[in-house]
Design a protein around this motif. Structure first.
Motif, PDB file in Angstrom:
ATOM      1  N   ILE A 101       0.837  -1.199   0.000  1.00 30.22           N
ATOM      2  CA  ILE A 101       0.000   0.000   0.000  1.00 30.22           C
ATOM      3  C   ILE A 101       0.871   1.249   0.000  1.00 30.22           C
ATOM      4  O   ILE A 101       1.818   1.367   0.780  1.00 30.22           O
ATOM      5  N   LYS A 102       0.525   2.188  -0.885  1.00 29.93           N
ATOM      6  CA  LYS A 102       1.171   3.490  -0.919  1.00 29.93           C
ATOM      7  C   LYS A 102       0.333   4.491  -0.123  1.00 29.93           C
ATOM      8  O   LYS A 102      -0.886   4.571  -0.284  1.00 29.93           O
TER       9      LYS A 102
ATOM     10  N   ASN B 277      -8.956   4.920  -9.861  1.00 24.75           N
ATOM     11  CA  ASN B 277      -9.183   3.470  -9.939  1.00 24.75           C
ATOM     12  C   ASN B 277      -8.441   2.634  -8.899  1.00 24.75           C
ATOM     13  O   ASN B 277      -8.667   1.439  -8.820  1.00 24.75           O
ATOM     14  N   ARG B 278      -7.570   3.212  -8.104  1.00 21.61           N
ATOM     15  CA  ARG B 278      -6.858   2.424  -7.094  1.00 21.61           C
ATOM     16  C   ARG B 278      -7.672   2.377  -5.803  1.00 21.61           C
ATOM     17  O   ARG B 278      -8.041   3.412  -5.257  1.00 21.61           O
ATOM     18  N   ASN B 279      -7.917   1.169  -5.305  1.00 22.70           N
ATOM     19  CA  ASN B 279      -8.668   1.036  -4.062  1.00 22.70           C
ATOM     20  C   ASN B 279      -7.736   1.129  -2.852  1.00 22.70           C
ATOM     21  O   ASN B 279      -6.518   1.302  -3.000  1.00 22.70           O
ATOM     22  N   ALA B 280      -8.321   0.987  -1.664  1.00 29.65           N
ATOM     23  CA  ALA B 280      -7.555   1.195  -0.431  1.00 29.65           C
ATOM     24  C   ALA B 280      -6.574   0.072  -0.144  1.00 29.65           C
ATOM     25  O   ALA B 280      -5.771   0.184   0.792  1.00 29.65           O
ATOM     26  N   ASP B 281      -6.618  -1.004  -0.910  1.00 34.19           N
ATOM     27  CA  ASP B 281      -5.603  -2.053  -0.782  1.00 34.19           C
ATOM     28  C   ASP B 281      -4.348  -1.710  -1.580  1.00 34.19           C
ATOM     29  O   ASP B 281      -3.359  -2.441  -1.522  1.00 34.19           O
TER      30      ASP B 281
ATOM     31  N   GLN C 127     -15.969  -5.774  -3.700  1.00 35.49           N
ATOM     32  CA  GLN C 127     -14.625  -5.263  -3.930  1.00 35.49           C
ATOM     33  C   GLN C 127     -14.149  -4.443  -2.734  1.00 35.49           C
ATOM     34  O   GLN C 127     -14.925  -4.101  -1.845  1.00 35.49           O
ATOM     35  N   ALA C 128     -12.871  -4.164  -2.739  1.00 36.57           N
ATOM     36  CA  ALA C 128     -12.264  -3.464  -1.606  1.00 36.57           C
ATOM     37  C   ALA C 128     -12.800  -2.041  -1.496  1.00 36.57           C
ATOM     38  O   ALA C 128     -13.287  -1.450  -2.467  1.00 36.57           O
TER      39      ALA C 128
END
Length: 689
Positions: free
Chosen positions: A392-393, A490-494, A547-548
């Motif tokens: 994760i970033k 488009n990036r989720n929290a994962d 989804q996340a």
């Protein structure tokens, strides 16, 4: 007498069944009293919030509080008392491993689930059906640290300083075992050897409780070691207050939870707690609330202690976990909560700890566990000792407000200008962050940037129009929140988490707010997560999987409406209409038509006035507070009209009756008093907020 006793018994029975009793066993006196008090304050505040919102599934929660005094015998006695109290369906306690271990047999004897927010010793949870820990086990924390040191800090040589307490012994055993399996080169020493431990080490890891751990940290720095030190959560207790800057600087801490990375539920609670107690609640307070929520929800079915036990046993992964303050709560096979280590660094601005840019999180949902091999090859997962981790970033987001160009409740929108900045490392493009509630184009003009360092930075001047559904129930006494919400395309929290850059955000009054009827109140911001329940038709998801969550940065400017203009445009006109209606005192009862015309004219004037006011408002599905002033006016005028009709009817039948004059005057005084009292009450409610 007998019937009265039966009735009293039935009333007590009803009261008991409508209440969920949760035991609380904490050190409220003794050496750890400050930590127990912190947890209890958080629990009491959360219970107050749940009960005021209608309770847990309609049932009130009541805490049965006991003091374990940081003493083993007292802890055992407290556990026995709670076990004997048949009202108590579960217990939240204790703070220390030793007290939790001493109390464990009593809970098992009573068949009573005990959930400790802080006890991480494996001996507490292993081999028992009734003991659960809200924090990760000491072993899991140490294993997570080993993986982080190797894969994120990229250390080649590590020295581990461990104490001879349970936390240190268990942690050292788990760290060295994991390090051996993943090929991490380490040297194990006692914390007593801290002054000699730093030579040649890329990273020094300290596994100990606060006093011995912080002593080792001081000795390391005093010996001249300037490298990275990573300490376990237990060693960090009160570290900000106890240690000077030279010892905290470049010191990393492994935490099982950070409010900075939590969702908006936890952020809101953090703000409420700070408002009431003037400080931030501890991590253990958050875990205690996790326990409160999952235990009380399990007990809400009313089937006793066994129902609570069965509910917790089913919480085995993220998909089946219970909803806590910190997110989904679930346990490993021994009963310890599965949590990842959040690694933080002390930040000089703000005197606070902030998450590092790179974090690891254990993969725990079924959908991703089925795709481990695929995602490891794609570089999305890290696989260490057979355990998959999300990489994760962390991106820091900050905002300072410049000007509010317009607030338009009727259009449900506002126009605002502000300064926006981002700080990050590695693969990230700020252009991929979007303002979710912006309408149309966003004017984002670059201001400054520094992309030459690993810690990169960009700042912008932003102006745009934003959509927001205003809550106008209290108009014209209303306060409004003007929110800005930012998320990745488009990036989720994962994969990416947005964190409020609190150390650089400056709070100062925004002087330019238009229209000028709004006044600056303050601001609030938080990073958090939100859920999208749709899977977009992805066939890889099974039933009941989702989804996340996605990460958001949320900042709000708080304003209140200045009531002064409305004294002239709303209250004064209504008062004039009301006073004119009272001129009926000057009209004889014989002049019925003139009296009636006066009241009807006043009534129609109020109707037109309300329609004019409503034209400035959006279409709403609820009444606003200003409507109640009009309703009072309608009611009083309608009473005057009915009184006038009745007096005229009586006067025509009994023209010489003096009782009619008395009725006429007294009813006028009564209706005036009713109107004034009603106006006063609604005004006091409005001004009181």
């Amino acid at each position: 007498m007998k019937q009265s006793l039966i009735a009293l018994f039935l009333l007590c029975l009803i009261a008991c069944t409508d209440t969920i009793y949760i035991g609380v066993a904490l050190p409220l006196s003794g050496s750890k009293a400050n930590r127990g008090t912190d947890i209890l304050q958080a629990l009491e505040l959360r219970v107050e919030q749940i009960n005021s919102a209608g309770g847990m599934e309609g049932r009130r929660i009541e805490l049965v509080v006991k003091d374990d005094k940081s003493d083993k015998e007292a802890a055992r006695q407290v556990a026995a008392e709670l076990g004997a109290d048949e009202r108590v369906q579960a217990v939240i306690g204790h703070y220390d491993n030793s007290m939790a271990l001493a109390a464990r047999p009593e809970y098992e004897k009573a068949g009573l689930v005990v959930y400790s927010p802080a006890a991480g010793a494996p001996e507490f949870t292993s081999g028992s059906d009734f003991t659960f820990s809200g924090t990760y086990s000491d072993a899991l924390q140490a294993e997570n640290i080993a993986v982080y040191v190797q894969n994120v800090l990229e250390a080649k040589t590590v020295v581990v300083l461990a104490s001879d307490e349970v936390h240190g012994v268990v942690g050292a055993r788990a760290f060295t075992a994991r390090a051996g399996r993943i090929g991490l080169n380490y040297t194990l020493r006692s914390v007593a050897e801290a002054a000699l431990a730093g030579n040649g080490a890329d990273v020094v890891v300290i596994l100990s409780h606060a006093d011995t751990g912080q002593k080792a940290l001081r000795e390391l720095r005093d010996s001249g070691y300037s490298g990275t030190i990573l300490i376990s959560d237990r060693a960090s207790t009160d570290i900000i207050e106890k240690l000077d800057l030279k010892y905290k600087k470049d010191t990393l801490i492994s935490f099982p939870f950070m409010y900075d990375l939590a969702d908006f539920v936890a952020s809101d609670f953090l703000r409420d707690y700070q408002k009431r107690y003037g400080k931030e609640p501890s991590v253990w307070a958050a875990f205690a609330i996790d326990g409160l929520q999952i235990l009380s929800r399990a007990a809400a079915g009313g089937k006793g202690r066994s129902e609570v036990l069965n509910a917790l046993k089913t919480m085995q992964n993220k998909d089946s976990g219970g909803d806590g303050l910190t997110g989904k709560v679930f346990f490993d096979k021994e009963g310890s909560a599965v949590r990842s280590a959040t690694v933080v660094r002390f930040s000089t601005p703000g005197d606070m700890f902030k998450p590092l840019y790179d974090q690891l999180k254990i993969v725990s949902d079924e959908h991703n566990l089925r795709q481990v091999d695929k995602k490891v090859k794609a570089g999305e997962f890290l696989l260490a000792d057979g355990v998959p981790y999300f990489k994760i970033k962390v991106v820091y987001v900050g905002m300072d407000y410049s000007r509010v160009n317009s607030i338009r409740p009727k259009e449900q929108s506002f126009d605002m200008e502000f300064f926006l900045w981002f700080r990050w490392t590695g693969d990230f493009n700020p252009e991929d962050l979007v303002i979710v509630n912006a309408i149309g184009d966003v004017n984002r003009a670059p201001l400054r940037e520094d992309l030459s360092r690993p810690d990169r930075y960009q700042a912008f001047k932003v102006r745009a129009e934003f959509r927001h559904p205003f809550n106008l129930r209290r108009f014209p006494f209303d306060e409004q929140e003007l929110p800005i919400t930012i998320a990745h395309r488009n990036r989720n929290a994962d994969k990416l988490v947005l964190v409020a850059d609190r150390e650089r955000i400056r709070e100062y009054p925004v002087k330019e707010i238009y229209p000028e009827e709004y006044l600056y109140l303050g601001r609030k911001e938080a990073g958090g997560t939100f859920t999208i329940y749709s899977v977009f038709g992805n066939p890889g998801y099974r039933a009941n999987e989702r989804q996340a969550d996605f990460s958001q940065f949320h900042s709000s400017l708080l304003v209140r409406r200045d009531i002064t203009p409305y004294l002239i445009t709303l209250f004064f006109p209504l008062a004039i209409i009301f006073i004119i209606a009272l001129f009926s005192f000057l009209i004889n009862k014989e002049d019925f038509q003139e009296r009636l015309n006066l009241f009807m004219t006043a009534l129609l004037t109020v109707v037109v006035f309300q329609m004019a006011q409503g034209a400035e408002m959006p279409r709403l599905g609820y009444p606003v507070m200003a409507d109640f002033y009009f309703l009072i006016s309608y009611g009083v005028l309608f009473l005057f009209i009915l009184k006038t009709l009745y007096v005229n009817y009586r006067h025509r039948r009994e023209p010489e009756s003096s009782a009619i004059d008395v009725l006429d005057k007294r009813s006028d005084l009564l209706f005036i008093a009713v109107g004034l009292i009603a106006f006063t009450v609604i005004s006091l409610i409005g001004f009181a907020g």
